[in-house]
Design an enzyme around this catalytic site. Structure first.
Site, PDB file in Angstrom:
ATOM      1  N   GLU A 182       4.107 -96.257 -43.347  1.00 27.73           N
ATOM      2  CA  GLU A 182       2.638 -96.402 -43.273  1.00 27.73           C
ATOM      3  C   GLU A 182       2.039 -96.635 -44.660  1.00 27.73           C
ATOM      4  O   GLU A 182       0.996 -96.057 -45.002  1.00 27.73           O
ATOM      5  CB  GLU A 182       2.015 -95.140 -42.648  1.00 27.73           C
ATOM      6  CG  GLU A 182       2.600 -94.774 -41.295  1.00 27.73           C
ATOM      7  CD  GLU A 182       1.920 -93.564 -40.640  1.00 27.73           C
ATOM      8  OE1 GLU A 182       0.857 -93.143 -41.095  1.00 27.73           O
ATOM      9  OE2 GLU A 182       2.494 -93.063 -39.647  1.00 27.73           O
ATOM     10  N   HIS A 213       1.096 -92.812 -47.761  1.00 35.25           N
ATOM     11  CA  HIS A 213      -0.344 -93.000 -47.977  1.00 35.25           C
ATOM     12  C   HIS A 213      -0.661 -92.574 -49.414  1.00 35.25           C
ATOM     13  O   HIS A 213      -0.818 -91.394 -49.705  1.00 35.25           O
ATOM     14  CB  HIS A 213      -1.150 -92.174 -46.967  1.00 35.25           C
ATOM     15  CG  HIS A 213      -0.980 -92.655 -45.561  1.00 35.25           C
ATOM     16  ND1 HIS A 213      -1.423 -93.892 -45.155  1.00 35.25           N
ATOM     17  CD2 HIS A 213      -0.386 -92.091 -44.482  1.00 35.25           C
ATOM     18  CE1 HIS A 213      -1.130 -94.061 -43.861  1.00 35.25           C
ATOM     19  NE2 HIS A 213      -0.489 -92.985 -43.442  1.00 35.25           N
TER      20      HIS A 213
HETATM   21  C1  XIL Z   1      -4.626 -93.173 -38.039  1.00 36.05           C
HETATM   22  C2  XIL Z   1      -5.198 -94.511 -37.593  1.00 36.05           C
HETATM   23  O1  XIL Z   1      -5.011 -95.440 -38.614  1.00 36.05           O
HETATM   24  C3  XIL Z   1      -6.666 -94.355 -37.266  1.00 36.05           C
HETATM   25  O2  XIL Z   1      -7.177 -95.561 -36.716  1.00 36.05           O
HETATM   26  C4  XIL Z   1      -6.875 -93.212 -36.295  1.00 36.05           C
HETATM   27  O3  XIL Z   1      -8.263 -93.016 -36.092  1.00 36.05           O
HETATM   28  C5  XIL Z   1      -6.255 -91.939 -36.829  1.00 36.05           C
HETATM   29  O4  XIL Z   1      -4.885 -92.164 -37.105  1.00 36.05           O
HETATM   30  N1  XIL Z   1      -0.688 -90.688 -40.149  1.00 36.05           N
HETATM   31  C6  XIL Z   1      -0.256 -91.270 -38.995  1.00 36.05           C
HETATM   32  C7  XIL Z   1      -1.072 -92.326 -38.353  1.00 36.05           C
HETATM   33  O5  XIL Z   1       0.866 -90.993 -38.557  1.00 36.05           O
HETATM   34  O6  XIL Z   1      -0.921 -92.329 -36.960  1.00 36.05           O
HETATM   35  C8  XIL Z   1      -2.519 -92.191 -38.712  1.00 36.05           C
HETATM   36  O7  XIL Z   1      -3.223 -93.314 -38.166  1.00 36.05           O
HETATM   37  C9  XIL Z   1      -2.694 -92.113 -40.199  1.00 36.05           C
HETATM   38  C10 XIL Z   1      -1.986 -90.910 -40.764  1.00 36.05           C
END
Ligand code: XIL
Length: 348
Positions: free
Chosen positions: A266, A237
């Site tokens: 992600e 992220h």
């Molecule tokens: C996030 C989702 O994108 C949202 O829709 C939800 O409200 C919260 O979780 N790290 C992770 C993911 O491992 O599961 C998270 O996803 C984002 C951060």
């Protein structure tokens, strides 16, 4: 006479060289990118949109070779009441993936967030003691992994178990079960599906030194105890207001040297709004570098974006004033970031 003929022939043929055919290896979409680099290119899936939006579904199925459930496989989604499992959304996602020849990452078996209320309140008020909690966790992991046995390539077995300062995360798991819960989780998952690749997954692992060192030592410890762990997931992220994590490929290599697979699980690249052409160009460069880093490491098998369209992204809801983090815009039009992924050359 002969050299003259050759010269004539070359002159006539010249336009062919001036207008070369498009390079057959130049990817035209993300499935081509996946093929070129021999990795999976995935997206997180918003299950409501998969059900309700035809254009969303069409692009997801056309572009991606891999999917991860954004929320549909989390504990609060699959067991909202104790002993009452609700698999419909997760099943639909897995079935859609099968029909479209997409691999699936299971996300996630153990986390400190998005736990059902019955579990967190039971632990908080003492009605669930440590022995029972351990049994609940074993049961949860076993049930979920068994349900998708053979249909899920890789599981995020534990998610975000290390704090920014490199200590183990303070969670109900650590507090009540002690650090051994991590090994237990992997062993239970492996027993339920011996062919699934089992991952530890985290954020800021791209650059945060204490987190990197602790995660490496967790992996070494597990390996020394012969615990089945096969991969490390870098959530990825990112935000353009921060530097790109320039050492990321080296970090990946340190984990690969322990015998692990690597996945970018992600990826998204957010920005402080409003969007400008300059910011989109920087964002494109971050996406390009993330893919280039992955393909520079042989063990990197997957790059998954956390949502592929700005129409459905967790960023605006979680980071105030930020957004536009995805590779397609709200109308599913390609952003510079999409084209940047197509342009990454094959590793030599
Ligand atoms: C996030 C989702 O994108 C949202 O829709 C939800 O409200 C919260 O979780 N790290 C992770 C993911 O491992 O599961 C998270 O996803 C984002 C951060």
């Amino acid at each position: 006479m002969k050299p003259l003929l050759i010269a004539l022939a070359l002159t006539l043929a010249a336009p062919m060289f001036a207008h070369p055919h498009p390079d057959p290896h130049q990817p035209r979409d993300l499935r081509d990118v996946a093929k070129l680099h021999r990795i999976a290119i995935g997206s997180a899936v918003d299950i409501a949109s998969l059900h309700a939006e035809q254009d969303y579904r069409k692009v997801l199925n056309r572009e991606f070779t891999h999917v991860t459930a954004e929320n549909a496989m989390k504990w609060e989604s699959v067991e909202p009441e104790r002993g009452v499992y609700t698999w419909a959304d997760a099943d639909a996602l897995v079935e859609n993936a099968r029909r479209n020849h997409q691999q699936v990452r299971g996300h996630t078996l153990l986390w400190h967030n998005q736990l059902p209320a019955w579990l967190t309140s039971g632990v908080a008020d003492g009605s669930i003691d440590a022995a029972e909690l351990r049994e609940i966790l074993r049961e949860h992991i076993t049930t979920q992994v068994k349900r998708y046995k053979g249909k899920i390539r890789a599981w995020d077995v534990v998610n975000e178990v290390v704090e920014e300062d490199g200590s183990l995360r303070q969670s109900i798991w650590l507090t009540h079960l002690g650090p051994g819960y991590i090994a237990d989780a992997f062993r239970w998952a492996h027993r339920a599906d011996p062919h699934a690749k089992l991952y530890i997954n985290d954020y800021n692992l791209e650059w945060n030194q204490p987190k990197i060192e602790t995660t490496l030592s967790i992996v070494k410890d597990l390996k020394a105890q012969r615990v089945p762990i096969h991969g490390v997931g870098f959530q990825g992220h990112l935000g353009i207001q921060y530097d790109y994590p320039g050492d990321w490929a080296n970090v990946m290599r340190r984990f690969a040297d322990l015998g692990l697979e690597i996945a970018v699980t992600e990826l998204d690249v957010r920005m402080v709004l409003p969007v400008t052409p300059d910011k989109l160009a920087t964002q494109a460069d971050y996406y390009r570098r993330a893919l280039a880093d992955c393909v520079s490491v042989k063990a990197c098998k997957e790059l998954t974006v956390w949502g592929y369209t700005d129409r459905h992204s967790w960023v605006p809801g979680w980071f105030e004033g930020e957004g536009a983090a995805c590779i397609l815009d709200e109308n599913l039009a390609r952003k510079p970031a999409y084209d940047a992924l197509l342009a990454v050359p094959r590793r030599r």
